[in-house]
Design a protein around this motif. Structure first.
Motif, mmCIF file in Angstrom:
data_model
loop_
_atom_site.group_PDB
_atom_site.id
_atom_site.type_symbol
_atom_site.label_atom_id
_atom_site.label_comp_id
_atom_site.label_asym_id
_atom_site.label_seq_id
_atom_site.Cartn_x
_atom_site.Cartn_y
_atom_site.Cartn_z
ATOM 1 N N THR A 1 31.699 -0.796 -14.750
ATOM 2 C CA THR A 1 31.964 0.001 -13.556
ATOM 3 C C THR A 1 31.478 1.419 -13.803
ATOM 4 O O THR A 1 31.457 1.897 -14.933
ATOM 5 C CB THR A 1 33.467 0.035 -13.221
ATOM 6 N N GLY A 2 31.081 2.077 -12.765
ATOM 7 C CA GLY A 2 30.578 3.437 -12.892
ATOM 8 C C GLY A 2 29.690 3.765 -11.703
ATOM 9 O O GLY A 2 29.578 2.992 -10.750
ATOM 10 N N ASN A 3 29.035 4.914 -11.763
ATOM 11 C CA ASN A 3 28.213 5.355 -10.646
ATOM 12 C C ASN A 3 26.727 5.111 -10.864
ATOM 13 O O ASN A 3 25.890 5.617 -10.119
ATOM 14 C CB ASN A 3 28.442 6.844 -10.368
ATOM 15 N N PHE A 4 26.364 4.306 -11.884
ATOM 16 C CA PHE A 4 24.953 4.032 -12.131
ATOM 17 C C PHE A 4 24.273 3.280 -10.983
ATOM 18 O O PHE A 4 23.094 3.510 -10.728
ATOM 19 C CB PHE A 4 24.762 3.280 -13.461
ATOM 20 N N PRO A 5 24.947 2.376 -10.238
ATOM 21 C CA PRO A 5 24.259 1.769 -9.087
ATOM 22 C C PRO A 5 23.865 2.810 -8.039
ATOM 23 O O PRO A 5 22.805 2.708 -7.434
ATOM 24 C CB PRO A 5 25.291 0.777 -8.535
ATOM 25 N N ALA A 6 24.725 3.808 -7.845
ATOM 26 C CA ALA A 6 24.424 4.844 -6.856
ATOM 27 C C ALA A 6 23.235 5.693 -7.311
ATOM 28 O O ALA A 6 22.357 6.037 -6.506
ATOM 29 C CB ALA A 6 25.651 5.730 -6.638
ATOM 30 N N ILE A 7 23.210 6.029 -8.616
ATOM 31 C CA ILE A 7 22.092 6.816 -9.141
ATOM 32 C C ILE A 7 20.792 6.011 -9.044
ATOM 33 O O ILE A 7 19.740 6.531 -8.641
ATOM 34 C CB ILE A 7 22.361 7.247 -10.591
ATOM 35 N N ALA A 8 20.878 4.716 -9.406
ATOM 36 C CA ALA A 8 19.699 3.858 -9.326
ATOM 37 C C ALA A 8 19.203 3.758 -7.886
ATOM 38 O O ALA A 8 17.994 3.761 -7.620
ATOM 39 C CB ALA A 8 20.012 2.476 -9.881
ATOM 40 N N ALA A 9 20.140 3.683 -6.927
ATOM 41 C CA ALA A 9 19.776 3.606 -5.511
ATOM 42 C C ALA A 9 19.086 4.901 -5.064
ATOM 43 O O ALA A 9 18.130 4.872 -4.279
ATOM 44 C CB ALA A 9 21.016 3.342 -4.663
ATOM 45 N N GLN A 10 19.566 6.055 -5.566
ATOM 46 C CA GLN A 10 18.922 7.329 -5.234
ATOM 47 C C GLN A 10 17.490 7.374 -5.772
ATOM 48 O O GLN A 10 16.567 7.814 -5.082
ATOM 49 C CB GLN A 10 19.736 8.487 -5.813
ATOM 50 N N CYS A 11 17.327 6.899 -7.013
ATOM 51 C CA CYS A 11 15.973 6.850 -7.593
ATOM 52 C C CYS A 11 15.083 5.904 -6.800
ATOM 53 O O CYS A 11 13.898 6.182 -6.581
ATOM 54 C CB CYS A 11 16.048 6.391 -9.050
ATOM 55 N N LEU A 12 15.668 4.795 -6.366
ATOM 56 C CA LEU A 12 14.910 3.798 -5.608
ATOM 57 C C LEU A 12 14.338 4.398 -4.323
ATOM 58 O O LEU A 12 13.211 4.085 -3.924
ATOM 59 C CB LEU A 12 15.805 2.603 -5.292
ATOM 60 N N GLN A 13 15.103 5.267 -3.678
ATOM 61 C CA GLN A 13 14.654 5.883 -2.432
ATOM 62 C C GLN A 13 13.464 6.815 -2.650
ATOM 63 O O GLN A 13 12.681 7.051 -1.726
ATOM 64 C CB GLN A 13 15.816 6.684 -1.806
ATOM 65 N N ARG A 14 13.320 7.317 -3.860
ATOM 66 C CA ARG A 14 12.272 8.310 -4.138
ATOM 67 C C ARG A 14 11.042 7.723 -4.808
ATOM 68 O O ARG A 14 10.074 8.447 -5.057
ATOM 69 C CB ARG A 14 12.850 9.419 -5.029
ATOM 70 N N LEU A 15 11.056 6.435 -5.105
ATOM 71 C CA LEU A 15 9.925 5.829 -5.801
ATOM 72 C C LEU A 15 8.718 5.708 -4.877
ATOM 73 O O LEU A 15 8.862 5.422 -3.693
ATOM 74 C CB LEU A 15 10.314 4.434 -6.313
ATOM 75 N N PRO A 16 7.508 5.900 -5.409
ATOM 76 C CA PRO A 16 6.305 5.672 -4.598
ATOM 77 C C PRO A 16 6.091 4.181 -4.360
ATOM 78 O O PRO A 16 6.745 3.341 -4.978
ATOM 79 C CB PRO A 16 5.183 6.261 -5.474
ATOM 80 N N ALA A 17 5.170 3.866 -3.477
ATOM 81 C CA ALA A 17 4.964 2.463 -3.110
ATOM 82 C C ALA A 17 3.964 1.747 -4.003
ATOM 83 O O ALA A 17 3.856 0.526 -3.954
ATOM 84 C CB ALA A 17 4.493 2.385 -1.656
#
Length: 243
Positions: A37-53
């Motif tokens: 448990t932790g906030n790593f899914p949220a951080i990963a989701a934030q990174c996912l939004q910023r990734l190039p295509a």
């Protein structure tokens, strides 16, 4: 700084390499797995939004963890690992997950699946790949080294081939120049032969002219001394008058 981890499972987190992993289509997470448990899914989701295509690999560091992403054909494969885990091991895990996911869902329901809809059937598969990677880390390390050596050898071979091709082009240029020089030399020899023949004929003409002049002079001297062509007759006449 955002804190990664915390909550239950701290003891397991100390023992495990991989904390969290998911597969996403674009920014939609289709399947994920974690035992913490932790906030790593949220951080990963934030990174996912910023990734190039574009297809590529990315790694971000945060609070002694790495967020590793593998992008391929519109899908994103992610694993959150401890900072001590080598990057190439995390990428090796993602390559395994990608290959398995494409084998199961390539051109299938993954293209239209909704968020988290593949959790039940593929979440446990992600866990198996995590365990396999941890248990066979040494073998994976050796395999990656062999692949790196093969890649280096291939690069050297391609470089040598390019150099050979370049040398071949230069040799072709040299051969063309040699051919041109040979052709020019033949032309020069032909021209030289023509000039020598011309000079020979010219010299022969001069010699013939000189010879003609000499013969003419001899003839003139002969005629002047003998007063015509009667030298022989006069001598015969004189011989007859002697007592």
């Amino acid at each position: 700084m955002v804190s990664v981890g915390g909550g239950t499972g701290d003891k397991q987190q100390e023992e495990g390499w991989f904390i969290y992993s998911f597969v996403a289509r674009g920014t939609i997470v289709l399947a994920e797995f974690t035992e913490y448990t932790g906030n790593f899914p949220a951080i990963a989701a934030q990174c996912l939004q910023r990734l190039p295509a574009s297809n590529n690999r990315y790694t971000y560091a945060c609070d002694h963890h790495t967020f590793n992403f593998l992008l391929h054909d519109g899908y994103v494969y992610c694993v959150v690992a401890k900072e001590s885990v080598p990057k190439h091991i995390s990428m090796a895990l993602l390559e395994r997950v990608k290959a398995d996911f494409k084998k199961r869902y390539g051109g299938g329901k993954a293209d239209t699946a909704i968020a988290k809809s593949l959790n039940k059937e593929f979440g446990s598969v992600i866990k198996e790949h995590m365990q396999f990677t941890i248990e066979h880390a040494d073998e994976i390390e050796k395999l990656l080294k062999v692949k790196a050596q093969i890649s280096e050898i291939k690069s050297i071979m391609f470089e040598n081939i390019e150099k050979a091709i370049d040398r071949g082009e230069k040799l072709n240029e040299l051969a063309e120049k040699t051919t041109d020089l040979h052709s020019q030399a033949q032309d020069f020899r032909k021209q030289g032969t023509k000039i020598r023949k011309k000079m020979w004929f010219h010299n022969m003409k001069i010699k013939l002219v000189i010879l003609g002049i000499l013969l003419l002079l001899v003839l003139i001297i002969w005629v002047s001394i003998c007063q015509g062509f009667n030298c022989t007759k006069q001598e015969d006449g004189n011989a007859n008058t002697e007592p």
